[in-house]
Design a protein around this motif. Structure first.
Motif, PDB file in Angstrom:
ATOM      1  N   PHE A  21       4.062   6.756  -7.743  1.00 51.25           N
ATOM      2  CA  PHE A  21       3.917   5.303  -7.707  1.00 51.25           C
ATOM      3  C   PHE A  21       3.689   4.712  -9.094  1.00 51.25           C
ATOM      4  CE2 PHE A  21       2.942   6.373  -3.299  1.00 51.25           C
ATOM      5  CZ  PHE A  21       3.720   5.448  -2.628  1.00 51.25           C
ATOM      6  N   TYR A  73       5.230   5.112   2.686  1.00 50.85           N
ATOM      7  CA  TYR A  73       5.578   6.326   3.428  1.00 50.85           C
ATOM      8  C   TYR A  73       5.914   6.004   4.885  1.00 50.85           C
ATOM      9  CZ  TYR A  73       4.055   9.369  -0.407  1.00 50.85           C
ATOM     10  OH  TYR A  73       3.936  10.023  -1.606  1.00 50.85           O
ATOM     11  N   ASN A 126      10.320  -1.447  -7.223  1.00 50.27           N
ATOM     12  CA  ASN A 126       8.997  -1.460  -7.865  1.00 50.27           C
ATOM     13  C   ASN A 126       9.127  -1.613  -9.381  1.00 50.27           C
ATOM     14  OD1 ASN A 126       6.127  -1.236  -7.799  1.00 50.27           O
ATOM     15  ND2 ASN A 126       6.291   0.892  -8.503  1.00 50.27           N
ATOM     16  N   ARG A 155       0.837  -1.189   0.000  1.00 52.14           N
ATOM     17  CA  ARG A 155       0.000   0.000   0.000  1.00 52.14           C
ATOM     18  C   ARG A 155       0.876   1.245   0.000  1.00 52.14           C
ATOM     19  NH1 ARG A 155      -4.003  -0.288   4.909  1.00 52.14           N
ATOM     20  NH2 ARG A 155      -1.983  -0.444   5.978  1.00 52.14           N
ATOM     21  N   GLN A 156       0.356   2.333  -0.578  1.00 52.43           N
ATOM     22  CA  GLN A 156       1.103   3.581  -0.632  1.00 52.43           C
ATOM     23  C   GLN A 156       1.404   4.112   0.764  1.00 52.43           C
ATOM     24  OE1 GLN A 156      -0.799   6.451  -3.178  1.00 52.43           O
ATOM     25  NE2 GLN A 156      -1.032   5.005  -4.900  1.00 52.43           N
ATOM     26  N   GLU A 157       0.432   3.988   1.621  1.00 58.55           N
ATOM     27  CA  GLU A 157       0.631   4.469   2.981  1.00 58.55           C
ATOM     28  C   GLU A 157       1.745   3.706   3.687  1.00 58.55           C
ATOM     29  OE1 GLU A 157      -1.961   4.960   7.136  1.00 58.55           O
ATOM     30  OE2 GLU A 157      -2.901   4.160   5.306  1.00 58.55           O
TER      31      GLU A 157
END
Length: 581
Positions: A226, A142, A265, A137-139
């Motif tokens: 992303f 971070y 990625n 997940r993007q969160e």
């Protein structure tokens, strides 16, 4: 006329004497065969002096191939090379064990620091879970980056080791946060359309965690792309000191760790794999002071290394001299065969004079000398090349121990093993070349077909390791079981592939390999039992029946072997002519 007639009589007498001597000895190598032209047709009239020189050459060659005990009985020569090799094996083994223990501490320190960095900077890390450690997940991306920056800023408060930040003068070296991404791109998977600029851009930021302990405070406008992102790399440097060497009375080394944490990625599959690597550089500490420990052990270790270097140089000199003597005897023997028998010496006979054992000892001495010099530099903190030094010392010690087999070969029961290995070596190499082609074909086939579905076939290196393990009967069931059944066709192909490989190599190729060794062993054993010479060189030496303790091999200090043999033989020949008259 009378003088000319006397000379002809003497030449004819020399020829008759030569033929009679050769008939009595039964040596067909020193004279031409019965179907060859007579000696006088080629004007090669050998007088007793020539026969004495041949006999002297035969003794010299036979003495060269004697073992140390026989050489001692033949000329009273002390086996200095044997004694030196025994001493060298003992001190080199002591040196290797000492360096091995020191190198183990270095490697263990590196591995434990890598494990420490994983637990300090990777959020929710579990031992052994590096292969599956990833974010989805993007969160989470971070959060992991922020966690790394916070841990780095609080390092001096949370670590139980003596890790410190790297300084450039009076300023701490910053942490680098770099993002690699495509320059531009728009993606619409729903419409199956996309537009992308394949140029890769790198955007880097410097973060000083000592002053800004979190990502929002350090980089408030930091954003990850992303959709276009290829990777995110976080790089920072730490310093520490390996204090455990003090217990072994060695000066501690200072370590520079460059830690690289990568968020990969490149596949854009929704799974960003996280990996931590560290690059280690070992340096001599600039300023140090040790209280309560003596550096005596360091000086003794350096003294032992110097002794080993002197011993290896002596061994190198003696073995090189023996190799040169063998080459000189090879030239003399080749010249004799060409001049007196008009024969070309086979290559196998020429190679008999070049002892492979001496070459092996020379190589081991060279490697040990280089490794000992590097070890002295490491002990005195001039260099820190532990891996390079261990390769030289390890290989040199291995060759030294293998060289011991040469002296075991002087015993008949042990010699048959060495003769079998030497005789079978050419056939084994040819067999390996043929089998290697089949092996490579299976490697390429397994890599391209089974690689996407089996972990052991992902790279050519792992394929080769897997197939070699199968040949030795190891890890068979897991190799069959771990094949993913996502493709019925590939799964069926894997069954045929593995069964044919195991059957071909274990039941056929290995059996043929064993047969080659067994046949060679039987041949060597029969030759030893029969006692008949198998080569022209052995036939040449078989004429000499003098035992080592007969005194025939002793050198005359005034005249030398050649002149001494000639004088004795001419005196006997003159007495024989006088008695006949």
């Amino acid at each position: 006329m009378l003088e000319a007639g006397g000379a002809s009589e003497r030449e004819l007498l020399c020829v008759i004497q030569q033929c009679s001597d050769m008939d009595e000895s039964g040596d067909l190598y020193d004279v031409c065969e019965t179907n060859a032209s007579p000696p006088w047709a080629d004007h090669q009239h050998q007088c007793p002096e020539d026969l004495d020189s041949v006999e002297c050459l035969r003794r010299k060659i036979k003495y060269y191939f004697m073992n140390p005990c026989e050489k001692y009985h033949a000329r009273g020569r002390k086996p200095w090379k044997l004694i030196l090799q025994i001493i060298k094996i003992a001190i080199i083994t002591i040196q290797l064990v000492s360096f091995g223990l020191s190198n183990q501490m270095v490697v263990t320190f590196k591995e434990e620091n890598l494990m420490t960095f994983n637990h300090l900077f990777l959020k929710d890390y579990v031992d052994g879970g590096m292969d599956t450690y990833a974010v989805y997940r993007q969160e989470d991306v971070y959060d992991h980056i922020d966690y790394i920056i916070k841990q780095y800023g609080l390092l001096h408060n949370i670590t139980v080791g003596n890790h410190q930040y790297e300084k450039n003068g009076a300023v701490y070296t910053p942490l680098l946060l770099c993002q690699e991404y495509y320059r531009n791109g728009t993606f619409y998977p729903g419409n199956e359309t996309f537009e992308i600029d394949a140029q890769v851009q790198t955007e880097c930021f410097k973060v000083y965690p000592m002053y800004r302990p979190s990502l929002p405070e350090a980089l408030p406008h930091f954003e990850l792309h992303f959709k276009r992102m290829l990777s995110v790399k976080i790089t920072f440097a730490l310093k520490t000191i390996n204090l455990q060497t003090v217990r072994h009375r060695e000066l501690p080394d200072c370590y520079d760790f460059t830690v690289i944490i990568t968020f990969n990625n490149q596949a854009h599959s929704g799974r960003i794999k996280v990996d931590l690597e560290n690059d280690v550089q070992i340096n001599e500490c600039r300023d140090w002071k040790v209280i309560g420990a003596s550096a005596r052990n360091i000086y003794l270790t350096v003294l032992l290394d110097c002794l080993i270097i002197v011993t290896c140089i002596t061994s190198f000199t003696l073995c090189t001299r023996s190799v040169i003597n063998g080459i000189q005897l090879q030239f003399e023997y080749t010249h004799y065969c060409k001049k007196h028998c008009s024969k070309i010496v086979p290559t196998s006979d020429k190679l008999e004079f070049v002892s492979g054992w001496y070459i092996l000892i020379i190589v081991s001495d060279t490697l040990t000398i280089i490794g000992s010099i590097l070890k002295i530099d490491i002990q005195t903190k001039v260099l820190t090349s532990y891996d390079v030094c261990s390769i030289f010392l390890g290989t040199g010690t291995m060759f030294v121990w293998i060289g011991v087999i040469r002296y075991m070969g002087y015993f008949t029961k042990y010699n048959i093993l060495i003769l079998t290995l030497r005789a079978a070596f050419p056939n084994v190499i040819r067999f390996i070349c043929c089998a290697g082609i089949i092996y490579l074909s299976y490697c390429f086939c397994g890599w391209i077909v089974l690689g996407p579905y089996h972990e052991k076939f992902r790279t050519l290196n792992t394929v080769s390791e897997c197939l070699f393990s199968l040949i030795n009967g190891d890890d068979m069931f897991p190799t069959f079981k771990n094949m993913r059944q996502k493709s019925s066709l590939v799964w069926l192909f894997s069954r045929v592939y593995l069964y044919t490989f195991v059957s071909l190599f274990i039941y056929m190729i290995l059996s043929l390999f064993i047969t080659i060794i067994t046949d060679t062993y039987d041949t060597i054993k029969q030759q030893q039992q029969s006692g008949t010479p198998t080569s022209e060189l052995q036939k040449f030496l078989s004429v000499c029946k003098d035992l080592p303790n007969s005194g025939a091999y002793r050198l005359d200090k005034k005249n030398g072997c050649f002149l001494n043999c000639c004088i004795n033989r001419c005196r006997k020949h003159q007495e024989r002519l006088t008695s006949e008259a």
